[in-house]
Design an enzyme around this catalytic site. Structure first.
Site, PDB file in Angstrom:
ATOM      1  N   LEU A  50      22.919  21.469  -4.196  1.00 32.97           N
ATOM      2  CA  LEU A  50      21.801  21.854  -3.335  1.00 32.97           C
ATOM      3  C   LEU A  50      21.966  21.147  -1.995  1.00 32.97           C
ATOM      4  CD1 LEU A  50      18.878  23.028  -2.885  1.00 32.97           C
ATOM      5  CD2 LEU A  50      18.019  20.920  -3.909  1.00 32.97           C
ATOM      6  N   HIS A  87       0.539  11.218   3.946  1.00 31.88           N
ATOM      7  CA  HIS A  87       1.988  11.284   4.182  1.00 31.88           C
ATOM      8  C   HIS A  87       2.737  10.592   3.036  1.00 31.88           C
ATOM      9  CE1 HIS A  87       1.151  12.982   7.997  1.00 31.88           C
ATOM     10  NE2 HIS A  87       0.750  11.878   8.587  1.00 31.88           N
ATOM     11  N   ASP A  93       2.736  21.031   5.402  1.00 27.09           N
ATOM     12  CA  ASP A  93       1.555  20.748   6.226  1.00 27.09           C
ATOM     13  C   ASP A  93       0.339  20.453   5.344  1.00 27.09           C
ATOM     14  OD1 ASP A  93       0.240  20.361   8.606  1.00 27.09           O
ATOM     15  OD2 ASP A  93      -0.226  22.482   8.913  1.00 27.09           O
TER      16      ASP A  93
HETATM   17  C1  IPE Z   1       4.280  21.266  11.702  1.00 26.16           C
HETATM   18  O1  IPE Z   1       3.038  20.774  11.339  1.00 26.16           O
HETATM   19  C2  IPE Z   1       5.301  20.183  11.670  1.00 26.16           C
HETATM   20  C3  IPE Z   1       5.582  19.555  10.381  1.00 26.16           C
HETATM   21  C4  IPE Z   1       5.087  19.870   9.218  1.00 26.16           C
HETATM   22  C5  IPE Z   1       6.530  18.500  10.430  1.00 26.16           C
HETATM   23  P1  IPE Z   1       1.929  20.381  12.446  1.00 26.16           P
HETATM   24  O2  IPE Z   1       0.728  19.979  11.683  1.00 26.16           O
HETATM   25  O3  IPE Z   1       2.485  19.393  13.396  1.00 26.16           O
HETATM   26  O4  IPE Z   1       1.726  21.770  13.195  1.00 26.16           O
HETATM   27  P2  IPE Z   1       0.539  22.267  14.138  1.00 26.16           P
HETATM   28  O5  IPE Z   1       0.355  21.242  15.207  1.00 26.16           O
HETATM   29  O6  IPE Z   1      -0.694  22.388  13.290  1.00 26.16           O
HETATM   30  O7  IPE Z   1       0.992  23.603  14.641  1.00 26.16           O
HETATM   31  C1  IPE Z   2       2.191  17.497   7.875  1.00 25.43           C
HETATM   32  O1  IPE Z   2       0.880  17.161   7.600  1.00 25.43           O
HETATM   33  C2  IPE Z   2       3.083  16.298   8.055  1.00 25.43           C
HETATM   34  C3  IPE Z   2       3.580  16.106   9.427  1.00 25.43           C
HETATM   35  C4  IPE Z   2       3.364  16.855  10.463  1.00 25.43           C
HETATM   36  C5  IPE Z   2       4.401  14.928   9.646  1.00 25.43           C
HETATM   37  P1  IPE Z   2      -0.162  16.900   8.789  1.00 25.43           P
HETATM   38  O2  IPE Z   2      -0.108  15.467   9.141  1.00 25.43           O
HETATM   39  O3  IPE Z   2       0.062  17.838   9.898  1.00 25.43           O
HETATM   40  O4  IPE Z   2      -1.527  17.212   8.048  1.00 25.43           O
HETATM   41  P2  IPE Z   2      -2.785  17.973   8.672  1.00 25.43           P
HETATM   42  O5  IPE Z   2      -2.300  19.311   9.157  1.00 25.43           O
HETATM   43  O6  IPE Z   2      -3.313  17.136   9.778  1.00 25.43           O
HETATM   44  O7  IPE Z   2      -3.743  18.097   7.517  1.00 25.43           O
HETATM   45 MG    MG Z   3      -0.662  19.679  10.350  1.00 20.17          MG
END
Ligand code: IPE
Ligand code: IPE
Ligand code: MG
Length: 254
Positions: A135, A41, A24
């Site tokens: 792995l 990303h 995240d």
């Molecule tokens: C969780 O992250 C899902 C992934 C990393 C794929 P999100 O950014 O979507 O989670 P929330 O919405 O903050 O809980």
């Molecule tokens: C996690 O990073 C990746 C996915 C959920 C695909 P985010 O896109 O949720 O990044 P933040 O949380 O908005 O910074």
């Molecule tokens: Mg996020």
């Protein structure tokens, strides 16, 4: 002896056998640099590569990465499209590297929602790496822990309809064999980057006894030193699985 669980107490070791990560913070990493979220990303893919390499080197057997949740479809269409494109690219470009490293790829989640090209690439990459064993890298894509529990329940009752009339026969071990990661031990260490302290519908059944490590580090900044720090933290946990500290100390001095 009476027990509330049909599950054996797992073996523990200094290096976690199974590491599960919520990657995240990609969007915030990019916004901080005045870049579009999608740049975060793209950068995050490099962290995936590093995590696979480090885990392979240290002898982790299972690495499970949350790449796209069943709730992430709620994001703006351009972001979802870019994430799908990155997934396709990674499958096209990274399989050779996985082969060299002895990595077996698995993808779990409701794959039927993906476009046919992506589904075909997933099947191909899984087949190509199927003989690797060093792995196990699992990508959770269009995955949700609640979806997993429901699909397991449906498949279990379809395969063993007699269980509907004899629910007392539904042991944890029976049910678990229908979960999408039935072939893997449950995660020992859960890591979430990006500062949030929640599970966001990741492996909700399987995380019951995982050690939970949260860090403010954004996923694109998460490299080998950060992973080693999490492992060091893990090594200092006392995993009791319901027992007392004294019971563990008697065992370890034998
Ligand atoms: C969780 O992250 C899902 C992934 C990393 C794929 P999100 O950014 O979507 O989670 P929330 O919405 O903050 O809980
Ligand atoms: C996690 O990073 C990746 C996915 C959920 C695909 P985010 O896109 O949720 O990044 P933040 O949380 O908005 O910074
Ligand atoms: Mg996020």
């Amino acid at each position: 002896m009476a027990t509330s669980s049909t599950r054996e107490i797992p073996q523990t070791s200094a290096i976690p056998q199974h590491v599960a990560i919520i990657m995240d913070g990609n969007g915030r990493w990019a916004s901080k640099r005045l870049l579009p979220r999608t740049a975060g990303h793209a950068k995050g893919v490099q962290s995936v590569r590093r995590a696979v390499e480090t885990c392979g080197k240290l002898g982790v057997r299972y690495l499970t990465l949350f790449a796209f949740s069943s709730e992430n479809w709620r994001r703006p269409a351009e972001e979802v499209t870019l994430l799908m494109r990155l997934f396709v690219q990674a499958l096209e470009r990274e399989v050779a590297r996985l082969q060299e490293q002895g990595v077996r790829l698995h993808v779990v989640g409701d794959l039927s929602a993906f476009e046919p090209k992506l589904q075909a690439l997933i099947l191909q990459a899984q087949a190509q790496t199927a003989h690797n064993d060093k792995l196990h890298l699992t990508i959770a894509a269009n995955y949700g822990g609640r979806w997993d529990i429901l699909q397991a329940t449906r498949r279990m009752l379809a395969a063993q309809p007699e269980l509907a009339t004899q629910p007392e026969k539904i042991q944890e071990s029976v049910f678990e064999s229908y979960l999408s990661m039935a072939w893997a031990p449950e995660p020992d260490l859960f890591i979430r980057t990006g500062g949030e302290q929640r599970v966001s519908n990741f492996l909700i059944w399987q995380l019951a006894y995982a050690e939970l490590f949260f860090t403010d580090c954004y996923w694109p900044d998460f490299g080998e030193p950060e992973l080693l720090h999490a492992f060091e933290w893990y090594r200092n946990r006392e995993r009791r699985f319901g027992r007392t500290s004294a019971q563990l100390n008697v065992k370890s001095s034998n």
